[in-house]
Design an enzyme around this catalytic site. Structure first.
Site, mmCIF file in Angstrom:
data_model
loop_
_atom_site.group_PDB
_atom_site.id
_atom_site.type_symbol
_atom_site.label_atom_id
_atom_site.label_comp_id
_atom_site.label_asym_id
_atom_site.label_seq_id
_atom_site.Cartn_x
_atom_site.Cartn_y
_atom_site.Cartn_z
ATOM 1 C CD GLU A 136 0.308 6.430 -3.254
ATOM 2 O OE1 GLU A 136 -0.215 6.723 -2.193
ATOM 3 O OE2 GLU A 136 0.171 5.323 -3.792
ATOM 4 C CG ASP A 183 -2.231 0.693 1.000
ATOM 5 O OD1 ASP A 183 -2.292 1.541 0.082
ATOM 6 O OD2 ASP A 183 -3.199 0.395 1.720
ATOM 7 C CG ASP A 212 -7.488 4.017 -0.846
ATOM 8 O OD1 ASP A 212 -7.358 2.809 -1.140
ATOM 9 O OD2 ASP A 212 -6.748 4.595 -0.031
#
Length: 806
Positions: free
Chosen positions: A404, A401, A474
């Protein structure tokens, strides 16, 4: 004297001066030129791929690409002067430099114009990059007026073509930026820069402008068509390895399972219901509080015996992956070691507070920091703790997760953070490539018995080589979001990274009140599940409310039944899906295919943002609008209730150049037309291309429950066709050593014959003999309009060639 004259002539040929004091020098791989104080290098990597470097005169460009791993080939090319142009031509590509302006242009090998720079737009602006002299670099290009381009990673705009688009390319939760596009004309361009980059396409031109760059560095590739361009890009940046068979089954997760018993009970419930399941995912905070963020240990008391948890999941014939992050809390062992290495970044990231309560209480800062994934020693440390804390338990994969990574309250000074490779500004967009790559490379060093599988939120060019499937972030649950996922995933695939998925049902549910009881949301969940069945990964996930199938009722409920139907359909298609995944690895194909890939000449098809091919046989047209609820008055208010009183339809365009078969009914339909397809809750428009050979597997509860010893072979007449069945041990990397088998099926439409060719290859556990139930697809009589799958012929196959005539 004669030898001296010859030597002088040769030197003159290697270094030529023009009337404007421009010069060039031939090299073994291309040419170096100096034009108007700019150095230009043309480097042939293959006959179809050329690199263009530009940098100010007096500088040296020694850049080592993070994305490109291909070594230079020995390429034969010829050179000639044509007027003011120096032209270099290989068998597939012609590159021209205007020796007055420095403009570079590209033609095909037979001199058809493909692409060119816009003259006079090469730009280097001196800038201070965290104390280092560098440049802001920019180059514009010219496209034809009606030329469509695709790719640039994943954005949530709902558009297929990237014409008339402006993008600030900085990695984010919902957007993955890859500075690569391909044209409907069959070429591609990779702008090899990792800093924040502005992409603009408008009437002034098509421009990349990057904040930091020692040079302009891009690759032009002539692939001939979309598949060819993707093959070139993967040749440059790495091939996509195989995933295990089980990863193509159904996955369930939620934010989050709070105990190991809760997680195992979900798997048990699926088994009790006889609903197929292969993967379960543990989301965050199994490590405890936020100060222990990403400790890679089970410090939460709800996970008292993690080894038992993993073993219990495996005993139920399921697999488990777990959430890991790119950041660490201040009380973790990793944080302390990374701090000593000066390998932590100083900017705000998630979570901001040490408190787990919402809203965020910033009076108690978490102290969580992102680690320097550009640093090889930091990547070593990351794996050391991951391996010792979790992988050795038998964990099957990773949910990486915030790759980035999360960068909150973004400030320009944040980009001055020093990384192992320079400023964060200089390498910012390549972060996901580095952190995902670190886990892949380290696991490969540990074992070849288990294929790496990584689910990740972000990606950059070349990430396909690291065994990763990227999800779309998300996203908020809505009908518009569902529709936008289609073009997002397709453009991501057109960026040469074939593995993509989304949170089925949407992650955030704030737009829906009591969503599990809300007819609008329940319908959205079904339609998203139908779409997810035709993505490279089928995974249900979200926050706020659990999403397991039994949360939506029980058997006999329309919502439940539709969800179960598409999970089962996914499993029946596993022979097709796994064989398609082999084509991705072995032949640079794509699983999720925009219509421009297979129907580039059909202008009505190429920009449709709600249809795609899944593999090369199945046309999928997801339903992206609500159809089966209405508002009913209740006192002074109104409530939504289910309404199945009439069957609705969806408009579907069937690309021209082929006939199509309705997957559900077997009805044959001509291509090149728009039709209305009835779409009850459990039906989405699904069509099979004429000439297809579709392999259908057995009904199972998990991917490897049954061997494929009795497959159904569906023949869709109307054109010649081929399909290769690929099989191996379903996991491990023995396929890289050639330990696998293939069986080619070919259909001759004129002769009405199916040839099952001799099996090639072998592997441990391979079926020596099997049966194939062959069906010539046609509408059934007396089956209520449904497809008849009664075998026309039953064939026993022992690995030798069989010809079946009809």
């Amino acid at each position: 004297m004669k030898k001296l004259a010859t030597k002088i002539a040769l030197l003159f040929a290697l270094f030529v001066s023009t009337a404007n004091a421009q010069s060039y020098k031939m090299t073994d791989i291309g040419v170096k030129a100096e034009i108007d104080a700019v150095n230009i290098e043309i480097q042939f990597y293959t006959p179809s791929i050329v690199r263009v470097l530009k940098y100010p005169q007096g500088n040296v460009c020694t850049k080592q690409s993070l994305s490109v791993i291909k070594k230079l080939e020995k390429v034969a090319f010829r050179t000639k002067k044509v007027g003011d142009n120096l032209v270099l031509t290989s068998k597939s590509l012609s590159v021209s430099i205007n020796m007055n302006s420095g403009q570079v242009s590209f033609n095909s090998g037979n001199q058809l114009p493909l692409f060119k720079e816009k003259a006079g737009t090469t730009s280097f602006t001196v800038m201070n990059d965290a104390g280092e002299k560098s440049y802001t670099v920019s180059q514009s290009f010219e496209l034809e007026k009606d030329e469509e381009i695709y790719g640039l990673g994943q954005q949530q705009q709902g558009k297929m073509s990237k014409r008339n688009v402006s993008l600030k390319m900085v990695q984010g939760n919902l957007d993955d930026y890859i500075p690569f596009f391909q044209s409907v004309k069959g070429y591609g361009l990779f702008w090899d820069n990792y800093s924040p980059t502005q992409f603009d396409d408008n009437k002034e031109g098509t421009t990349f402008k990057s904040e930091v760059g020692d040079c302009i560095d891009y690759y032009f590739m002539n692939g001939g068509n979309a598949d060819g361009v993707i093959a070139c890009m993967r040749d440059l940046t790495g091939q996509a390895p195989m995933f295990p068979l089980w990863t193509y089954g159904f996955w369930q997760s939620r934010e989050r399972y709070k105990t190991q018993d809760e997680l195992v009970d979900v798997v048990k419930k699926y088994r009790e219901l006889n609903v197929p399941l292969d993967g379960i995912i543990q989301d965050w905070r199994y490590w405890g509080n936020n100060y222990l963020w990403n400790a890679m240990e089970f410090l939460n008391p709800g996970f008292q015996d993690p080894q038992k948890m993993v073993d219990d999941v495996h005993a139920l014939n399921a697999h488990m992956i777990i959430s890991i992050w790119s950041s660490f809390g201040p009380m973790t062992k990793q944080f302390r070691e990374l701090e000593k290495m000066n390998a932590l970044f100083n900017f705000k990231t998630w979570p901001e507070s040490g408190s787990e309560k919402f809203p965020v209480n910033k009076d108690y800062p978490s102290g969580v920091k992102v680690y320097d994934a550009y640093n090889p020693k930091a990547r070593d440390l990351y794996w050391k703790y991951l391996n010792n804390g979790i992988f050795k338990l038998g964990m099957d994969g990773w949910w990486m997760d915030s790759t980035e990574p999360d960068h909150l309250d973004e400030k320009s000074t944040d980009f001055d953070n020093k990384t192992y490779l320079g400023s964060f500004r200089k390498v910012r967009n390549a972060y996901p490539l580095m952190t995902v790559g670190g886990v892949y490379q380290h696991q490969r060093e540990v074992t070849s018995d288990k294929r790496v599988f990584i689910l990740t939120r972000s990606a950059f060019a070349g990430q396909q080589r690291y065994g990763a499937n990227t999800w779309s972030g998300d996203v908020t649950a809505s009908w518009e979001t569902l529709k936008n996922q289609i073009s997002a995933g397709l453009n991501f695939s057109l960026s040469a990274i074939p593995n993509w998925n989304s949170d089925i049902g949407g992650f955030f549910l704030q737009k829906f009140k009591n969503p599990l009881e809300n007819p609008d949301y329940r319908e959205l969940q079904v339609r998203w599940m139908e779409f997810g069945a035709f993505c490279p990964m089928m995974r249900s996930h979200g926050e706020g409310y659990p999403r397991e199938i039994y949360q939506f009722g029980k058997k006999g409920n329309p919502t439940y039944d539709a969800i179960e139907k598409y999970i089962n359909l996914r499993y029946s298609l596993l022979p097709y899906i796994y064989s398609t995944s082999w084509q991705v690895t072995a032949n640079q194909s794509s699983m999720m295919r925009a219509l421009v890939m297979d129907f580039a000449a059909d202008k009505q098809a190429i920009n449709l943002n709600d249809e795609f091919m899944f593999g090369k046989s199945l046309l999928v047209s997801p339903v992206t609008k609500p159809m089966y609820w209405k508002n009913v008055a209740k006192g002074n208010d109104s409530v939504k209730v289910e309404d199945f009183s009439s069957v609705k339809t969806k408009e579907v365009y069937l690309p021209k150049g082929t006939d199509w078969y309705d997957f559900w009914t077997g009805e044959k339909v001509n291509g090149g037309q728009t039709i209305q397809k009835e779409t009850p809750l459990d039906i989405i428009p699904l069509y099979v291309k004429a000439g297809s050979i579709l392999l259908v597997g057995p009904k199972v509860q998990y991917a490897t429950e049954k061997k494929w010893n009795s497959l159904e072979i569906r023949i869709y007449e109307g054109a010649n066709g081929e399909f290769t069945l690929y099989e191996d041990e379903n996991d491990n990397y023995n396929y890289e050593k050639g330990i696998y088998s293939t069986i080619l099926f070919s259909w001759n439409d004129k002769q009405k014959s199916l040839t099952i060719h001799k099996r090639n290859g072998k592997f441990p556990g391979m079926l020596e003999s099997r049966s194939f139930n062959i069906v010539i697809v046609s509408p059934a009589q007396g089956h209520g309009g449904e497809l008849s799958t009664t075998p026309d012929k039953l064939v026993t196959y022992d690995g030798n060639k069989v010809v079946v005539n009809f």
